[in-house]
Scaffold this active site. Structure first.
Site, short mmCIF file in Angstrom:
data_model
loop_
_atom_site.label_atom_id
_atom_site.label_comp_id
_atom_site.label_asym_id
_atom_site.label_seq_id
_atom_site.Cartn_x
_atom_site.Cartn_y
_atom_site.Cartn_z
N ASN A 1 0.85 -1.19 0.00
CA ASN A 1 0.00 0.00 0.00
C ASN A 1 0.88 1.24 0.00
OD1 ASN A 1 -2.84 1.07 0.39
ND2 ASN A 1 -1.79 2.11 2.06
N GLU A 2 0.64 2.10 -0.94
CA GLU A 2 1.37 3.38 -1.00
C GLU A 2 2.84 3.23 -0.63
OE1 GLU A 2 -0.80 6.38 1.18
OE2 GLU A 2 -2.08 6.76 -0.55
N CYS B 1 20.65 -1.56 3.55
CA CYS B 1 20.48 -0.66 2.41
C CYS B 1 21.85 -0.15 1.94
CB CYS B 1 19.57 0.51 2.78
SG CYS B 1 17.83 -0.01 2.84
N GLU C 1 -8.24 5.29 -4.39
CA GLU C 1 -8.73 5.89 -3.15
C GLU C 1 -9.03 7.36 -3.36
OE1 GLU C 1 -6.17 5.62 0.25
OE2 GLU C 1 -5.54 3.59 -0.23
N TRP D 1 -5.50 14.08 7.86
CA TRP D 1 -4.06 14.27 8.03
C TRP D 1 -3.57 15.60 7.47
CZ3 TRP D 1 -2.67 14.77 3.03
CH2 TRP D 1 -3.44 14.10 2.08
C1 GLA Z 1 -3.74 6.63 2.15
C2 GLA Z 1 -3.74 5.17 2.55
C3 GLA Z 1 -4.97 4.74 3.27
C4 GLA Z 1 -5.46 5.81 4.21
C5 GLA Z 1 -5.64 7.10 3.47
C6 GLA Z 1 -6.19 8.21 4.33
O1 GLA Z 1 -4.18 6.85 0.89
O2 GLA Z 1 -3.48 4.31 1.47
O3 GLA Z 1 -4.67 3.55 3.97
O4 GLA Z 1 -4.54 5.97 5.24
O5 GLA Z 1 -4.40 7.51 2.99
O6 GLA Z 1 -6.30 9.41 3.62
ZN ZN Z 2 17.21 -0.49 5.01
#
Ligand code: GLA
Ligand code: ZN
Length: 679
Positions: A150-151, A161, A308, A316
């Site tokens: 994810n992201e 590293c 998303e 945030w």
């Molecule tokens: C990102 C993440 C999600 C969530 C959103 C909140 O895009 O992938 O898991 O934390 O931010 O904005």
């Molecule tokens: Zn590392």
């Protein structure tokens, strides 16, 4: 996933985290979500701790139940591999999974995207988990795509590293002498005798806060290396998923112009691009559009997934304003207008605890279907259902391209001088915005991509470029293209070594000029670009941030500076080259007055006969998607707060209202029209 063969409509849904909910809540959610026509759930994003409670033990029983539950509710699934946060036992037992930060501090367990990409433990267990997931769920029809991790993002500066970095460098430069040359390391006596001498560039070695480094190429190479390292993690998972269930496409959710990863290098390994759109409430609509274009540009022929967005509010940002009524709908169609074939949210049900308890969701803490957000979601859901597969798979075919390059971003970001106000992405945005505001379709692509299908290419601040890109630009202009570039272009080669042939180096011949010096203007100070020849963009325009002092060679002067010691010297030049021409804009323009660029965009597009999709006016955005059979779909979005009459030169059926339209139509504030153009 985004394949009209597998889905008959735009998939609508998003992240659902049932690990956080009891059985009764899950059941209730599965009753509520279909009422908003939600038909896809992204599952399993943060479940590693649950799936593998210890090194020896795997437990899929809950995920089995969740998958059954989703299928019973007729949902498709975007199945994540759950590798974005390692479990606590792993951090305890194998500290090599923990990252080291820029200050050299070993992180402890916590947060997310927290694994070192070069940790043998992380690589071993993430791949194993992906394999088990594919083996267990890869034959379920509901699984439309795999969502790896994810992201991806963040950097690690640990010993693993460092070792891997040395190998990466060895592979790239072959000998330490070559590295010393490329890194110009005799500067400040940094000559390396041995690969072991090379340190990771952190605040205890080469870097100093904020974003400065004594050896830029070392940091640029480190960013390249870390991007490659995370990509390797992604590819290891992708490969194992493919080996078990090759029929399921793989992706990971990207983040637009995110500065830490070179997405152009990632794209070839993704079956389709997916990305997370979280604009700030005060972002201009064209800034959001730029992100969509960068994402679309990564894989031009394949629609992307909006993986998303928040249905209502983020948590945030410094100020988390609610999305005003109709804005979520408008932004969803904006994504589609720019090439998305899904509309997905984070998240389905608002968390009760931890840092996302105030982040918006389709179902709120007080789970009701009569909330504003649920109702807006349901309205969009029913519209998407009605639209069906109409424009799934259709693409855009712009004649204008703007180049975007992470290497140039890194080169400019880390460089000491000439001005902290010269921001790469902001400069790209100004040029993109000038065309987009006039409803001219634009691709935003990597300089490595072919320029063949374009008539106009703008490359603001193309700071570093290799010989291949320089040749491709020359070829493009020679054949009749219009190339637009600016100060801070062509200054360095791919190793950040500055040209000794006169700036803009590899672009000097095609630009027909050389730049002697570059002045940085103090905050709030401006100069003026004053046109001197009958150039089609006559007038006086403000210049800011940087001003190049230019010597035209074959180029002709279009505008001069009006003030300072370089008053009356060339500021904007135009050069004929082969069948085409090059515009060199020696100064930046202030972000709140980009009139000069608007004029330039109008003039150059008119010259090439490129037309606006709809008549430009404040707040009106238009794009066009073209289906395989040639049918064109025009999207018109009213981002303004008032009703507008929009004019165009075609007629067709407006698909949301089902009415015929011809030459013009009215569009309410924040409303959208999708017109299937009559052939
Ligand atoms: C990102 C993440 C999600 C969530 C959103 C909140 O895009 O992938 O898991 O934390 O931010 O904005
Ligand atoms: Zn590392």
């Amino acid at each position: 996933m985004i394949n009209a063969k597998t889905v008959k409509k735009i998939p609508f849904g998003g992240d659902y985290n049932p690990e956080q909910w009891d059985e009764e809540t899950r059941k209730n959610d599965m009753k509520m979500l279909p009422q908003a026509d939600i038909d896809i759930l992204t599952l399993n994003v943060f479940s590693w701790a649950k799936l593998q409670p210890s090194e020896e033990e795997y437990d899929f029983s809950d995920l089995d139940r969740i998958m059954d539950m989703a299928e019973d509710a007729k949902m498709n699934v975007c199945l994540a591999t759950a590798t974005a946060t390692h479990p606590a036992w792993m951090a305890r037992k194998y500290p090599d999974v923990l990252r080291v930060d820029l200050d050299g501090r070993k992180r402890r367990f916590g947060a997310r995207q927290n694994s070192c990409p070069n940790s043998p433990t992380y690589r071993k267990y993430s791949v194993l988990l992906a394999k088990k997931i594919a083996e267990r769920y890869g034959n379920r029809k509901s699984v439309l795509a795999y969502h790896i991790s994810n992201e991806y993002g963040g950097l690690c500066y640990c010993e693993n590293c460092e070792k891997a970095f040395r190998l990466w460098l060895k592979n790239k430069y072959k000998t330490i002498q070559k590295l010393n040359e490329a890194w110009n390391s005799s500067f400040w006596g940094h000559t390396y005798y041995d690969w072991e001498d090379i340190q990771v560039p952190m605040n205890t070695s080469e870097r100093w806060p904020v974003n400065r480094t004594s050896c830029q190429i070392q940091t640029i190479d480190y960013y390249r290396f870390q991007s490659d390292s995370l990509l390797e993690c992604y590819r290891l998972e992708a490969d194992v998923l493919k080996s078990v269930s090759p029929q399921i496409p793989v992706t990971t959710n990207l983040m637009g112009t995110y500065p830490e990863l070179d997405y152009h290098k990632w794209a070839p390994y993704m079956d389709f691009i997916s990305w997370d759109n979280y604009p700030s409430p005060d972002d201009p609509y064209t800034r959001v559009a730029l992100n969509h274009e960068v994402m679309r540009g990564c894989k031009r022929e394949i629609p992307f997934a909006l993986m998303e967005q928040t249905p209502s509010v983020t948590n945030w940002q410094p100020y988390n304003s609610l999305k005003r009524p109709c804005v979520m709908r408008l932004q969803s169609y904006q994504a589609i207008a720019h090439g998305a074939d899904t509309v997905m949210f984070f998240q389905m049900h608002r968390s009760r605890g931890c840092c996302e308890k105030f982040h918006g969701a389709v179902i709120d803490h007080y789970a009701r279907t009569d909330t504003r957000v649920f109702k807006e979601t349901a309205q969009l859901g029913s519209e998407l259902k009605k639209l069906g597969a109409k424009f799934l798979g259709s693409v855009q075919k712009p004649q204008v391209a703007v180049l975007f390059d992470w290497n140039c971003m890194w080169g400019i970001t880390f460089s000491a001088g000439p001005s902290v106000d010269f921001d790469y992405t902001s400069e790209v945005f100004k040029y993109y915005d000038a065309f987009a505001k006039q409803n001219i379709p634009v691709d935003v692509i990597s300089p490595e991509q072919s320029l063949d299908s374009y008539s106009i290419v703008a490359a603001p601040a193309l700071y570093m470029l290799n010989e291949k890109t320089a040749a491709s630009i020359e070829e493009f202009v020679r054949k009749g293209g219009t190339f637009i570039t600016t100060c801070m272009s062509g200054m360095a080669d791919e190793n950040d070594l500055v040209t000794t042939e006169g700036y803009p180096g590899r672009l000097r011949k095609v630009c027909g000029l050389w730049v002697e010096e570059t002045d940085a203007l103090l905050p709030g100070h401006t100069n003026t670009l004053k046109t001197v020849s009958d150039s089609g963009i006559d007038g006086e325009y403000p210049a800011a941030i940087l001003c190049d002092i230019i010597h035209p060679e074959t180029a002709q002067t279009v505008a001069v500076y009006a003030s300072d010691f370089y008053a009356q010297t060339p500021a904007v030049c135009k050069n004929k080259f082969g069948e085409g021409e090059v515009w060199y804009i020696g100064a930046a323009v202030p972000k709140d007055n980009t009139k000069f660029l608007q004029k330039l965009a109008s003039f150059t597009t008119a010259k090439h006969g490129i037309k606006s999709i709809v008549e430009p006016q404040e707040g009106i955005e238009a794009t066009k998607r073209i289906a395989k059979d040639g049918t064109a779909f025009v999207f018109i979005l009213n981002h303004s707060d008032s009703k507008k009459t929009v004019e165009f030169d075609f007629s067709g059926t407006e698909l949301l209202g089902g009415l015929n339209v011809s030459k013009k139509m009215e569009l309410n504030a924040k409303d959208v029209a999708i017109i299937e153009v009559r052939k």
